[in-house]
Design a protein around this motif. Structure first.
Motif, PDB file in Angstrom:
ATOM      1  N   TYR A  86      43.160  41.431  38.846  1.00  0.00           N
ATOM      2  CA  TYR A  86      42.473  42.176  37.792  1.00  0.00           C
ATOM      3  C   TYR A  86      43.507  42.549  36.732  1.00  0.00           C
ATOM      4  O   TYR A  86      44.593  43.048  37.056  1.00  0.00           O
ATOM      5  N   PHE A  87      43.161  42.316  35.475  1.00  0.00           N
ATOM      6  CA  PHE A  87      44.049  42.705  34.373  1.00  0.00           C
ATOM      7  C   PHE A  87      43.278  43.593  33.408  1.00  0.00           C
ATOM      8  O   PHE A  87      42.235  43.197  32.894  1.00  0.00           O
ATOM      9  N   SER A  88      43.787  44.812  33.188  1.00  0.00           N
ATOM     10  CA  SER A  88      43.114  45.785  32.321  1.00  0.00           C
ATOM     11  C   SER A  88      44.022  46.152  31.158  1.00  0.00           C
ATOM     12  O   SER A  88      45.230  46.320  31.322  1.00  0.00           O
ATOM     13  N   PHE A 145      39.743  41.925  32.729  1.00  0.00           N
ATOM     14  CA  PHE A 145      39.439  40.545  33.081  1.00  0.00           C
ATOM     15  C   PHE A 145      39.742  40.315  34.563  1.00  0.00           C
ATOM     16  O   PHE A 145      40.518  41.045  35.170  1.00  0.00           O
ATOM     17  N   LEU A 146      39.146  39.255  35.092  1.00  0.00           N
ATOM     18  CA  LEU A 146      39.522  38.744  36.407  1.00  0.00           C
ATOM     19  C   LEU A 146      40.299  37.456  36.170  1.00  0.00           C
ATOM     20  O   LEU A 146      39.851  36.571  35.439  1.00  0.00           O
ATOM     21  N   ILE A 147      41.490  37.348  36.736  1.00  0.00           N
ATOM     22  CA  ILE A 147      42.316  36.151  36.576  1.00  0.00           C
ATOM     23  C   ILE A 147      42.315  35.375  37.889  1.00  0.00           C
ATOM     24  O   ILE A 147      42.629  35.927  38.942  1.00  0.00           O
ATOM     25  N   ASN A 148      41.950  34.122  37.812  1.00  0.00           N
ATOM     26  CA  ASN A 148      41.949  33.239  38.975  1.00  0.00           C
ATOM     27  C   ASN A 148      43.105  32.259  38.837  1.00  0.00           C
ATOM     28  O   ASN A 148      43.046  31.313  38.050  1.00  0.00           O
ATOM     29  N   CYS A 149      44.166  32.514  39.573  1.00  0.00           N
ATOM     30  CA  CYS A 149      45.352  31.652  39.533  1.00  0.00           C
ATOM     31  C   CYS A 149      45.246  30.651  40.679  1.00  0.00           C
ATOM     32  O   CYS A 149      45.388  31.008  41.853  1.00  0.00           O
ATOM     33  N   THR A 150      44.985  29.384  40.334  1.00  0.00           N
ATOM     34  CA  THR A 150      44.801  28.351  41.353  1.00  0.00           C
ATOM     35  C   THR A 150      46.106  27.694  41.775  1.00  0.00           C
ATOM     36  O   THR A 150      46.173  27.053  42.819  1.00  0.00           O
ATOM     37  N   ASP A 151      47.152  27.843  40.924  1.00  0.00           N
ATOM     38  CA  ASP A 151      48.432  27.236  41.268  1.00  0.00           C
ATOM     39  C   ASP A 151      49.516  27.829  40.375  1.00  0.00           C
ATOM     40  O   ASP A 151      49.225  28.367  39.305  1.00  0.00           O
TER      41      ASP A 151
END
Length: 783
Positions: free
Chosen positions: A524-526, A544-550
């Protein structure tokens, strides 16, 4: 009431529509881990162009095409839709036409109906209570009889059960059973009471508008529009900013509304009459009612209510007891003032909601209002407009309310970030936003709009990266205070691993956040913001929600612990500009850098240059690797060298000639990716070096027993000397104020000093030290 989210943060200084949309409740299931839409995906064919018209140039992308209903056909024109205007509008209109007298009579009848309904609801409540008690009593009697029969059988068989313990167990069981059933029953009764009350209040509002409509016809029988005719639901003709530029235009009305919160009224007619006494337009009426509702402390009870809690004289008893809402109160007052108002039901991204969360069933259900002003529907939220703030008074904690201007007549394209109505037409935008796209909008709070922020592009609620790096760009037309919080969705992750993972820099009218994630996962980034860059209290703006896949390669080291890079407000105050390095982020491959500023002659400057060691998070000063090469009346040029790989922080401080405290005006972050092994330090400068320029040598360490050419510009100097040991070498003056000399450094290590005399007086005390060179046998240096 809306709770303010805030964090502590500080700066630094140096003494420095046409097409219906399915109801959210009937929408197809939203799936995917914690996300409302699949990770990292933005719905194809997005209609965000029509929803977020605020782009880089601030222009809008949608135009209003009215829905052609029977009402529009009757009152339309060949040039566009005619927004109806009422016959009676101002306070004077209501006064002279007898509206207030007629309202008083109608209100009395309404009051009788309300009291009758309350008596009925009370009787129904008591009836249900008796029914519950009778049922529990009957079940308890049967249980007691069964226990006694069982006790007799057990006695005959020789057993000796504990009768008292069994009776206590039964009593405890039915006590808990009654509490559970009572809660379910009370919730059901409360819902039914609110439904009955809402229907009655809605009918009362319609009757009040019909009364005013009758007065319209008495004044003008040929009028095409009266107060009984509700305007069609369609996007407003104009923006909020076209109605008023600043809340200051309502200053007198606001003061009157707040003053009247301290006065008790026995009728809504008298209350609205007092509130609207100075109102000439519907806009002014809505404003004064809005300010009164959010300023009125409905949690406080007067003496009459305490002594006689069921007193009919309690005008606002319904709101205080929870049977009526703030929105119903606002709607009632609007109807008394001759304004159409509707309560809108839907979903809201309110307290507790995070990007990517699901919305279905009763979770995140909410309501707000829309009010018609001159035939245009405008969005108002009295509940969220009254923000609860925690402060101190007399060293004691105190909660008080502060109003939020954003929720008064909110523009639809901003409103849709937080509120999604069940009925899509109440989005008040031409192309309604699908529910799935609403979920995929970033979570945006009112301070985002209050401070004039806009997104550089249409970001989704979920940002996906396969490299470990994410960039978020905000458009900001002035320098604001910013803060940020990065946290892992996985609570087991050590929060220390996320420190220094965000870089903020200001570039022209943009605030750019670069997030450097240490590993794969959800985060989560605020973003928080405030009106002043030194603000201690920043308000929640977006998340935002950050989805780091790699993550490509090894994780990058954390950034230095610096709030931001780029200009501060003092940059504009002192009229300083960057000349060549416009972005405060500079990537170097070992070469020397020039950083140039444009400034006036009345500004004094200084600087710092620091190295950040990511291995132990230490910061060390390395001033000998930065050099003020040139300072003129119109600018300053610094030379910067990076002796090894890593992060470097260059800060410029400045003040006018009359100020002793120099404030930070600009910060650069230099990332050196490849060090130059031949990098040398610069000469050490002194105060009098200001306004001078060095041409050669630009290295601070000079070899012994070697000849060097010295050339520098020293304006207004009478004599310039290079002093090595006890020997003073006189530099010759060339064209203008350039001084030159070719001098051997001698055999002994030490310091070579450059002095200048700016006066014809030959007294030694008039010589000013400008530069120092170090004379060494080995040119290698360490930082």
């Amino acid at each position: 009431m809306k709770q303010v989210n805030s964090i502590k943060y500080g700066g630094s200084s140096r003494k420095t529509s046409p097409k219906p949309v399915p109801s959210p409740r009937n929408h197809s299931p939203r799936g995917g881990s914690p996300l409302g839409t699949p990770l990292g995906q933005s719905p194809s064919g997005s209609s965000m162009v029509s929803v977020t018209p605020r782009t880089m140039n601030g222009s809008t992308f949608y135009s209003h095409a009215p829905n052609m209903t029977d009402f529009n056909t009757s009152y339309g024109s060949s040039t566009g839709y005619y927004r109806p205007r009422p016959v009676l509008q101002s306070f004077q209109d209501f006064e002279t036409s007898g509206v207030f007298e007629a309202q008083s009579v109608l209100e009395s009848r309404h009051r009788e109906e309300e009291e009758r309904l309350q008596r009925f609801l009370l009787e129904e409540r008591e009836k249900e209570m008796r029914k519950l008690d009778d049922t529990i009593s009957s079940e308890k009697d049967r249980a007691a009889a069964d226990l006694l029969s069982s006790f007799e059988h057990m006695s005959m068989s020789g057993s000796t059960p504990n009768l008292m313990a069994e009776r206590e167990r039964i009593e405890d069981h039915f006590r808990r059973t009654r509490e559970e059933k009572l809660k379910v029953m009370m919730d059901k009764i409360a819902t039914e009471e609110k439904t009955r009350t809402a229907k009655m209040l809605d009918r009362h509002g319609q009757e009040m508008l019909l009364l005013i409509a009758k007065k319209d016809r008495e004044v003008d029988r040929s009028a095409l529009f009266d107060h009984s005719m509700k305007p069609p639901v369609m996007p407003p003709e104009t923006k909020k900013a076209d109605l008023y530029k600043s809340p200051e235009v309502f200053k007198k009305l606001d003061e009157r509304a707040i003053e009247l919160t301290n006065k008790d009224y026995s009728s809504y007619t008298d209350l609205v009459k007092d509130l609207t006494r100075d109102c000439q337009t519907e806009l002014e009426k809505v404003r004064v009612i809005f300010r009164w509702v959010i300023a009125k402390d409905l949690g406080k009870h007067n003496v009459k209510e305490i002594v006689r809690p069921n007193s009919t004289a309690s005008l606002l008893r319904g709101v205080r007891t929870g049977k009526e809402t703030y929105h119903q109160l606002f709607k009632k007052l609007c109807n008394f003032a001759g304004l159409h108002c509707e309560i809108i039901l839907g979903y809201s991204k309110g307290a507790g909601y995070k990007p990517g969360m699901r919305m279905d069933g009763t979770s995140f259900r909410n309501s707000w209002t829309a009010v018609s002003i001159d035939g245009n529907w405008r969005l108002v939220n009295c509940t969220w407009a009254a923000r609860r703030v925690t402060g101190h008074k007399d060293d004691l904690p105190e909660i008080f309310y502060k109003y939020d201007e954003f929720y008064f007549l909110t523009d639809p394209e901003d409103h849709i970030y937080q509120h999604y109505p069940d009925d899509s037409q109440w989005q008040l935008i031409d192309i309604p936003l699908p529910f799935s796209e609403f979920l995929n909008l970033p979570v945006v709070k009112s301070p985002f709009f209050n401070y004039g922020l806009r997104f550089y592009s249409n970001y989704g609620a979920t940002l996906t990266t396969d490299s470990g790096m994410v960039e978020i760009r905000l458009i900001s037309y002035k320098i604001l205070g910013f803060g940020h919080v990065l946290e892992s969705y996985d609570k087991s992750v050590d929060t220390r691993s996320l420190e220094g993972r965000v870089l903020l820099r200001h570039v022209k009218n943009e605030a750019i956040f670069t997030i450097n994630l240490p590993k794969k996962g959800l985060y989560y980034f605020s973003i928080y913001t405030g009106d002043y860059w030194h603000s201690d209290c920043l308000e929640s703006a977006a998340s935002f929600l950050i989805n780091c896949t790699d993550v490509i390669g090894a994780p990058s080291p954390p950034y230095p612990p610096v709030p931001f890079y780029g200009p501060t407000p003092m940059m504009d105050t002192l009229q300083i500009e960057t000349s060549n390095q416009l972005d405060p982020l500079i990537v170097s491959n070992g070469e020397s850098l020039d950083i140039t500023f444009k400034l006036s002659k009345d500004v004094k400057i200084t600087h710092t240059f620091q190295y950040f060691d990511a291995s132990d998070s230490s910061v060390s000063d390395i001033d000998r690797y930065v050099f003020l090469r040139s300072r003129t009346d119109t600018g300053a040029t610094y030379m910067v060298r990076c002796p090894k790989e890593g992060y470097y922080i260059f800060s410029l401080y400045a003040a006018d000639e009359n100020n002793e405290t120099l404030d930070c005006v600009y910060r650069y972050l230099v990332i050196c990716q490849q060090a130059n092994q031949a990098t040398n330090v610069f000469p050490k400068t002194f105060h009098k070096w200001q306004r001078c320029t060095l041409h050669e040598p630009v290295y601070g360490d000079l070899m012994t027993n070697k000849r060097y050419s010295f050339r520098l510009d020293v304006p207004q100097a009478v004599e310039v000397f290079l002093v090595i040991g006890d020997i003073w070498h006189h530099l010759k003056r060339k064209l203008g104020f350039t001084w030159e000399g070719n001098i051997n450094t001698g055999k002994n290590p030490g310091t070579a000093k450059i002095y200048a005399r700016f006066s014809v007086d030959r007294d030694a005390s008039t010589f000013s030290r400008l530069l120092d060179y170090e004379l060494i046998e080995d040119a290698e240096t360490e930082i």
